[in-house]
Design a protein around this motif. Structure first.
Motif, PDB file in Angstrom:
ATOM      1  N   ASP A 361       0.838  -1.201   0.000  1.00  0.00           N
ATOM      2  CA  ASP A 361       0.000   0.000   0.000  1.00  0.00           C
ATOM      3  C   ASP A 361       0.876   1.256   0.000  1.00  0.00           C
ATOM      4  N   LEU A 362       1.904   1.242   0.816  1.00  0.00           N
ATOM      5  CA  LEU A 362       2.799   2.403   0.883  1.00  0.00           C
ATOM      6  C   LEU A 362       3.443   2.655  -0.478  1.00  0.00           C
ATOM      7  N   ASP A 363       3.900   1.601  -1.143  1.00  0.00           N
ATOM      8  CA  ASP A 363       4.517   1.756  -2.453  1.00  0.00           C
ATOM      9  C   ASP A 363       3.519   2.304  -3.463  1.00  0.00           C
ATOM     10  N   GLU A 364       2.286   1.843  -3.424  1.00  0.00           N
ATOM     11  CA  GLU A 364       1.271   2.295  -4.373  1.00  0.00           C
ATOM     12  C   GLU A 364       0.927   3.763  -4.164  1.00  0.00           C
ATOM     13  N   VAL A 365       0.758   4.173  -2.904  1.00  0.00           N
ATOM     14  CA  VAL A 365       0.425   5.575  -2.626  1.00  0.00           C
ATOM     15  C   VAL A 365       1.584   6.489  -2.986  1.00  0.00           C
ATOM     16  N   ALA A 366       2.812   6.055  -2.687  1.00  0.00           N
ATOM     17  CA  ALA A 366       3.974   6.885  -2.999  1.00  0.00           C
ATOM     18  C   ALA A 366       4.145   7.082  -4.500  1.00  0.00           C
ATOM     19  N   ARG A 367       3.808   6.068  -5.288  1.00  0.00           N
ATOM     20  CA  ARG A 367       3.909   6.206  -6.744  1.00  0.00           C
ATOM     21  C   ARG A 367       2.762   7.038  -7.309  1.00  0.00           C
ATOM     22  N   ALA A 368       1.588   6.938  -6.716  1.00  0.00           N
ATOM     23  CA  ALA A 368       0.440   7.690  -7.215  1.00  0.00           C
ATOM     24  C   ALA A 368       0.554   9.177  -6.888  1.00  0.00           C
ATOM     25  N   ALA A 369       1.151   9.518  -5.739  1.00  0.00           N
ATOM     26  CA  ALA A 369       1.301  10.919  -5.332  1.00  0.00           C
ATOM     27  C   ALA A 369       2.741  11.147  -4.893  1.00  0.00           C
ATOM     28  N   PRO A 370       3.678  11.248  -5.839  1.00  0.00           N
ATOM     29  CA  PRO A 370       5.102  11.301  -5.488  1.00  0.00           C
ATOM     30  C   PRO A 370       5.511  12.547  -4.721  1.00  0.00           C
ATOM     31  N   THR A 371       4.708  13.606  -4.746  1.00  0.00           N
ATOM     32  CA  THR A 371       5.085  14.837  -4.046  1.00  0.00           C
ATOM     33  C   THR A 371       4.392  14.984  -2.698  1.00  0.00           C
ATOM     34  N   GLU A 372       3.528  14.023  -2.335  1.00  0.00           N
ATOM     35  CA  GLU A 372       2.753  14.146  -1.106  1.00  0.00           C
ATOM     36  C   GLU A 372       3.553  13.657   0.105  1.00  0.00           C
ATOM     37  N   THR A 373       3.108  14.122   1.285  1.00  0.00           N
ATOM     38  CA  THR A 373       3.644  13.668   2.571  1.00  0.00           C
ATOM     39  C   THR A 373       2.512  13.030   3.357  1.00  0.00           C
ATOM     40  N   PHE A 374       2.706  11.799   3.834  1.00  0.00           N
ATOM     41  CA  PHE A 374       1.666  11.114   4.605  1.00  0.00           C
ATOM     42  C   PHE A 374       2.332  10.280   5.686  1.00  0.00           C
ATOM     43  N   GLN A 375       1.536   9.800   6.616  1.00  0.00           N
ATOM     44  CA  GLN A 375       2.060   9.036   7.753  1.00  0.00           C
ATOM     45  C   GLN A 375       1.011   8.050   8.244  1.00  0.00           C
ATOM     46  N   GLY A 376       1.486   7.021   8.943  1.00  0.00           N
ATOM     47  CA  GLY A 376       0.576   5.980   9.412  1.00  0.00           C
ATOM     48  C   GLY A 376       1.331   4.878  10.143  1.00  0.00           C
ATOM     49  N   TYR A 377       0.775   3.629  10.061  1.00  0.00           N
ATOM     50  CA  TYR A 377       1.331   2.482  10.773  1.00  0.00           C
ATOM     51  C   TYR A 377       1.744   1.411   9.770  1.00  0.00           C
ATOM     52  N   LEU A 378       2.781   0.665  10.138  1.00  0.00           N
ATOM     53  CA  LEU A 378       3.208  -0.510   9.390  1.00  0.00           C
ATOM     54  C   LEU A 378       3.449  -1.644  10.389  1.00  0.00           C
ATOM     55  N   SER A 379       2.886  -2.812  10.116  1.00  0.00           N
ATOM     56  CA  SER A 379       3.147  -3.996  10.945  1.00  0.00           C
ATOM     57  C   SER A 379       4.062  -4.916  10.157  1.00  0.00           C
ATOM     58  N   VAL A 380       5.303  -5.079  10.659  1.00  0.00           N
ATOM     59  CA  VAL A 380       6.319  -5.804   9.896  1.00  0.00           C
ATOM     60  C   VAL A 380       7.000  -6.840  10.786  1.00  0.00           C
ATOM     61  N   LEU A 381       7.670  -7.772  10.114  1.00  0.00           N
ATOM     62  CA  LEU A 381       8.443  -8.818  10.775  1.00  0.00           C
ATOM     63  C   LEU A 381       9.915  -8.585  10.461  1.00  0.00           C
ATOM     64  N   ILE A 382      10.753  -8.509  11.497  1.00  0.00           N
ATOM     65  CA  ILE A 382      12.197  -8.308  11.297  1.00  0.00           C
ATOM     66  C   ILE A 382      12.821  -9.663  10.980  1.00  0.00           C
ATOM     67  N   THR A 383      13.311  -9.817   9.785  1.00  0.00           N
ATOM     68  CA  THR A 383      13.856 -11.106   9.349  1.00  0.00           C
ATOM     69  C   THR A 383      15.374 -11.128   9.297  1.00  0.00           C
ATOM     70  N   GLU A 384      16.037  -9.999   9.599  1.00  0.00           N
ATOM     71  CA  GLU A 384      17.499  -9.959   9.548  1.00  0.00           C
ATOM     72  C   GLU A 384      18.000  -8.892  10.519  1.00  0.00           C
ATOM     73  N   VAL A 385      18.894  -9.283  11.419  1.00  0.00           N
ATOM     74  CA  VAL A 385      19.497  -8.364  12.389  1.00  0.00           C
ATOM     75  C   VAL A 385      21.011  -8.569  12.353  1.00  0.00           C
ATOM     76  N   LYS A 386      21.759  -7.461  12.164  1.00  0.00           N
ATOM     77  CA  LYS A 386      23.218  -7.542  12.056  1.00  0.00           C
ATOM     78  C   LYS A 386      23.896  -6.772  13.179  1.00  0.00           C
ATOM     79  N   LEU A 387      23.244  -6.706  14.330  1.00  0.00           N
ATOM     80  CA  LEU A 387      23.783  -5.952  15.449  1.00  0.00           C
ATOM     81  C   LEU A 387      25.115  -6.525  15.921  1.00  0.00           C
ATOM     82  N   HIS A 388      25.167  -7.834  16.138  1.00  0.00           N
ATOM     83  CA  HIS A 388      26.402  -8.450  16.629  1.00  0.00           C
ATOM     84  C   HIS A 388      27.508  -8.387  15.585  1.00  0.00           C
ATOM     85  N   GLU A 389      27.143  -8.586  14.323  1.00  0.00           N
ATOM     86  CA  GLU A 389      28.149  -8.548  13.250  1.00  0.00           C
ATOM     87  C   GLU A 389      28.758  -7.157  13.113  1.00  0.00           C
ATOM     88  N   TYR A 390      27.927  -6.117  13.150  1.00  0.00           N
ATOM     89  CA  TYR A 390      28.438  -4.758  12.995  1.00  0.00           C
ATOM     90  C   TYR A 390      29.251  -4.338  14.218  1.00  0.00           C
TER      91      TYR A 390
END
Length: 508
Positions: A361-390
């Motif tokens: 949805d975020l990608d679609e809205v950003a492409r439809a209105a490339p000059t707009e500013t909007f905000q909201g929520y995203l529910s995501v799963l973290i599948t890669e963490v490089k804290l120890h490596e870095y």
């Protein structure tokens, strides 16, 4: 020995007795002096400040194209578009310490100026605004005194000849005077202007070819010893446009042009300022006409006697290139600053409309209105963490200076280019891929605020430095495959956020 009865005839009678103490020394007379007080001596020993120059007669103000050879008291104003040192010869005046040759131009023409100096050279730079007073204009001979682009020349020795003078404008220069290139016409393309790639591919053979580039990075100043045992200064700039990249070498007096400099407080120039800013990487635009070129594995440009260079020219192409450079630097930045004041966290939390987006949805809205500013929520799963490596690679914190990345396991580091201290932030790449049911966001595309880092890591960013090896590994395992809700903002202005998703806060 015997005596005659009239006195003591012994040897002791011929020597006076030795005194029991040293003779009393005469008291030293008081120092009379020369009759001057200490204040009078101090005043006499201090050098008198040079008096401000006043024209000894009336000078005619003129544009450079209206100048003609011959004796005449004229004054003109322009910008330095070339600057290089002239080696001393048998014809050099005995009272002169050295000489620099300038090419000065306004919107109408260009002229070559030989500036002799006895004590010190004025703090001239490429792009400096100067006013010149002279009582004679001459023709160049055999191309030795002037170039084809600046056929007339004037010779100045202000410290010995009071009829000529050069004034360097700094404080009064608002950056708008004499900024248009020669031959520029509004609404028409600039003659012989080509891209950097076209110049490399054969355009360098075109007489007085022009290229418009932006300064990408400024290297350190170096002192170089030549084959003749003379020492000169050198600085290398990386320049680019939207087609190619090259190195521009500045030597001698021109090497000081990109760097900021301090102006002496005792300067007699009323136009002088205490600090003069240098060129800015990603901001300063250079229009080069007829530069020297060496093509090897990389492209090397340099200034010749016939080269002219306009600093930040006032043309539409320069404004476009500067805007492109800002967007490019923001996209390529390894850890851009979080945009403050663009998003409102309170509205996201308690506003009447609270939208839950998917990544698709975020990608679609950003492409439809490339000059707009909007905000909201995203529910995501973290599948890669490089804290120890870095942490092991000493890259927990990252920043940028002199167009070079700076990494350290510290909140402050030293730039290797300019030796300045750089404030670092947590590297965004310690969080790798995140995903939901619709799409994936790659490493480094999430730009976390300091508040978001505290919420995600459970501590201040600097608190990561206190963790041991096992504690860092445990925290990294805790974050892996954790589902979190991101309070995000998106802006179409790529110069602000680099086209990344700005995370204002994290809810676990």
């Amino acid at each position: 020995m015997g005596g005659n009865g009239k006195g003591d005839a012994s040897i002791h009678a011929f020597f006076p007795p030795t005194p029991q103490s040293s003779p009393v020394k005469r008291s030293a007379t008081a120092h009379i002096g020369d009759g001057f007080t200490a204040d009078e001596l101090r005043t006499a020993l201090q050098p008198k400040p040079a008096e401000p120059w006043q024209p000894p007669s009336e000078y005619t103000e003129s544009d450079i194209r209206d100048l003609y050879p011959g004796p005449k008291a004229v004054t003109f104003m322009g910008r330095v578009c070339n600057l290089f040192d002239v080696a001393n010869t048998p014809k050099t005046p005995r009272s002169a310490k050295g000489c620099v040759k300038l090419c000065v131009k306004d919107e109408t023409g260009a002229i070559t100026v030989r500036l002799w100096y006895a004590d010190h050279m004025p703090a001239l730079r490429l792009g400096s605004l100067v006013s010149i007073w002279t009582n004679h204009i001459s023709n160049g001979e055999n191309g030795t005194l002037s170039s084809a682009s600046a056929p007339l020349y004037a010779s100045l020795f202000p410290e010995r000849d009071r009829s000529c003078h050069l004034m360097l404008h700094e404080n009064s220069d608002n950056g708008s005077m004499h900024k248009k290139p020669l031959g520029f016409r509004k609404g028409q393309p600039l003659a012989r202007l080509m891209t950097l790639q076209s110049f490399i591919d054969g355009g360098c053979d075109v007489l007085d070819a022009r290229i418009l580039v932006v300064v990408k990075s400024i290297g350190p100043k170096k002192r170089v010893t030549r084959k003749d045992e003379t020492v000169t200064e050198n600085i290398s700039l990386t320049v680019q446009d939207d087609t190619a990249e090259a190195t521009l070498g500045l030597w001698g007096s021109t090497a000081a042009s990109p760097l900021g400099r301090a102006v002496s407080e005792s300067s007699t120039n009323p136009e002088a300022v205490i600090v003069s800013e240098g060129w800015e990487a990603g901001e300063t635009i250079l229009l080069l006409q007829g530069p020297g070129c060496k093509l090897n594995r990389s492209t090397y440009l340099n200034l010749t006697s016939a080269t002219t260079i306009d600093v930040d020219p006032d043309i539409p192409d320069a404004a476009w290139l500067r805007h492109w450079s800002v967007r490019q630097r923001s996209r390529e930045a390894i850890n851009p600053p979080f945009p403050e004041g663009v998003f409102d966290l309170t509205i996201i939390r308690s506003g009447p409309v609270r939208c839950l987006y998917t990544i698709a949805d975020l990608d679609e809205v950003a492409r439809a209105a490339p000059t707009e500013t909007f905000q909201g929520y995203l529910s995501v799963l973290i599948t890669e963490v490089k804290l120890h490596e870095y942490r092991k690679r000493r890259m927990l914190f990252a920043g940028e200076c002199c167009s070079m990345p700076v990494y350290a396991n510290d909140v402050v580091a030293t730039c290797k280019g300019c030796d300045q201290r750089v404030v670092l932030r947590v590297s965004p790449k310690i969080i790798g891929q995140v995903m939901d049911e619709t799409a994936v966001v790659g490493p480094g595309r999430l730009l976390f605020s300091d508040r978001a880092w505290r919420s995600l890591l459970g501590r201040e960013p600097a608190g990561l430095l206190k963790l041991g090896d096992e504690e860092t590994r445990y925290l990294s395992d805790r974050l892996l495959f954790c589902r979190v809700t991101l309070l995000f903002g998106w802006t179409g202005d790529e110069s602000v956020a680099g086209g990344g998703i700005c995370v204002l806060d994290v809810i676990a």
